[in-house]
Design an enzyme around this catalytic site. Structure first.
Site, PDB file in Angstrom:
ATOM      1  N   GLY A 178       0.756  -1.237   0.000  1.00 41.05           N
ATOM      2  CA  GLY A 178       0.000   0.000   0.000  1.00 41.05           C
ATOM      3  C   GLY A 178       0.791   1.294   0.000  1.00 41.05           C
ATOM      4  O   GLY A 178       0.358   2.288   0.585  1.00 41.05           O
ATOM      5  N   LEU A 234      -4.993  -7.278  -6.545  1.00 41.22           N
ATOM      6  CA  LEU A 234      -4.547  -8.301  -7.488  1.00 41.22           C
ATOM      7  C   LEU A 234      -5.633  -9.216  -8.038  1.00 41.22           C
ATOM      8  O   LEU A 234      -5.339 -10.171  -8.749  1.00 41.22           O
ATOM      9  CB  LEU A 234      -3.419  -9.128  -6.855  1.00 41.22           C
ATOM     10  CG  LEU A 234      -2.118  -8.334  -6.654  1.00 41.22           C
ATOM     11  CD1 LEU A 234      -1.061  -9.181  -5.971  1.00 41.22           C
ATOM     12  CD2 LEU A 234      -1.585  -7.766  -7.969  1.00 41.22           C
ATOM     13  N   HIS A 279      -0.793   1.262 -12.988  1.00 40.03           N
ATOM     14  CA  HIS A 279      -0.018   0.138 -13.515  1.00 40.03           C
ATOM     15  C   HIS A 279       1.432   0.593 -13.708  1.00 40.03           C
ATOM     16  O   HIS A 279       1.675   1.684 -14.233  1.00 40.03           O
ATOM     17  CB  HIS A 279      -0.612  -0.304 -14.860  1.00 40.03           C
ATOM     18  CG  HIS A 279       0.044  -1.533 -15.390  1.00 40.03           C
ATOM     19  ND1 HIS A 279      -0.261  -2.791 -14.926  1.00 40.03           N
ATOM     20  CD2 HIS A 279       1.016  -1.699 -16.321  1.00 40.03           C
ATOM     21  CE1 HIS A 279       0.495  -3.681 -15.554  1.00 40.03           C
ATOM     22  NE2 HIS A 279       1.276  -3.040 -16.408  1.00 40.03           N
ATOM     23  N   ASP A 320      -6.044  -4.007 -17.502  1.00 37.11           N
ATOM     24  CA  ASP A 320      -5.112  -2.924 -17.866  1.00 37.11           C
ATOM     25  C   ASP A 320      -5.468  -2.261 -19.195  1.00 37.11           C
ATOM     26  O   ASP A 320      -4.608  -2.014 -20.027  1.00 37.11           O
ATOM     27  CB  ASP A 320      -3.675  -3.482 -17.967  1.00 37.11           C
ATOM     28  CG  ASP A 320      -3.214  -4.082 -16.650  1.00 37.11           C
ATOM     29  OD1 ASP A 320      -3.616  -3.572 -15.596  1.00 37.11           O
ATOM     30  OD2 ASP A 320      -2.437  -5.047 -16.685  1.00 37.11           O
ATOM     31  N   GLU A 366       4.835   6.723  -9.615  1.00 39.45           N
ATOM     32  CA  GLU A 366       3.464   6.300  -9.273  1.00 39.45           C
ATOM     33  C   GLU A 366       2.909   7.166  -8.148  1.00 39.45           C
ATOM     34  O   GLU A 366       1.766   7.628  -8.197  1.00 39.45           O
ATOM     35  CB  GLU A 366       3.457   4.834  -8.833  1.00 39.45           C
ATOM     36  CG  GLU A 366       3.766   3.845  -9.935  1.00 39.45           C
ATOM     37  CD  GLU A 366       3.625   2.401  -9.458  1.00 39.45           C
ATOM     38  OE1 GLU A 366       2.648   2.074  -8.776  1.00 39.45           O
ATOM     39  OE2 GLU A 366       4.515   1.589  -9.767  1.00 39.45           O
TER      40      GLU A 366
END
Ligand code: GRF
Length: 199
Positions: free
Chosen positions: A14, A94, A113, A154, A183
């Protein structure tokens, strides 16, 4: 306008969740959004601890308690609706979302992603597999993509994408670290963009 309510779905450590929480508490999402619930399919996901530390509700939903993934996704929909969630952020979640979940929140579910989609996405392309494939393919650059979620892995429209260089001699771990920094920057930016654009 009140703050938009975020629900974050996680399976692991996380760090992206943390970036979103920080963005809401003191960054670009301050006064704009708040994380209302963090849902995990893993009872021991460290992301749930991060939620607790910030007085955010952690919620473990066990996939094994449901006959199939669709019923599991129904339960997620129920919990999100109950809390009036506006935007759902997948941050290292996931399990593939079933159409019932995707359709319950049209254009309201986003994912991050660790590659430049549409390259290096799809089934099996997660975690270190992504970075290994990028290096093996001799790519000169990689990056991160935040995109809307649709019914394919995705696949939905890109919201923000940022590149990083692949350096000579990079290991997957080295590349992962460089991508992860990006990210953490673009996920809050993408949430802000989604909120400003259409909600
Ligand atoms: C990130 O690399 C993200 O791009 C991918 O899963 C990873 C989650 O990492 N979808 P963390 O749990 O946010 O640290």
């Amino acid at each position: 306008m009140g703050k938009k309510k975020l629900g974050v779905l996680v399976s692991g450590g996380g760090t992206n969740l943390q970036a979103i929480i920080d963005g809401c508490e003191s960054g670009i999402l301050k006064d704009v959004a708040e994380v209302k619930v963090v849902i995990s399919n893993k009872s021991d996901a460290y992301a749930l601890e991060r939620a607790k530390k910030h007085n955010i509700e952690p919620l473990f939903i066990d996939r094994k308690s449901f006959a199939d993934r669709a019923s599991f996704c129904d339960k997620i929909v129920e919990e999100l609706k109950k809390r009036g969630i506006d935007i759902i952020c997948l941050a290292g979640f996931l399990l593939k979302l079933e159409p019932n979940l995707v359709r319950a929140f049209p254009k309201r579910i986003i994912n991050i992603h660790p590659a430049l989609l549409p390259k290096f996405g799809g089934k099996g392309m997660y975690g270190h597999y992504v970075h290994e494939a990028v290096i093996k393919n001799g790519e000169k650059e990689s990056g991160a993509t935040v995109h809307y979620v649709d019914e394919e892995y995705d696949h939905g429209p890109t919201i923000i994408q940022q590149k990083v260089p692949v350096m000579k001699g990079d290991t997957p771990e080295m590349l992962a670290k460089r991508v992860l920094e990006v990210e953490h920057k673009i996920y809050p930016e993408a949430i802000l963009k989604v909120i400003s654009s259409k909600l």
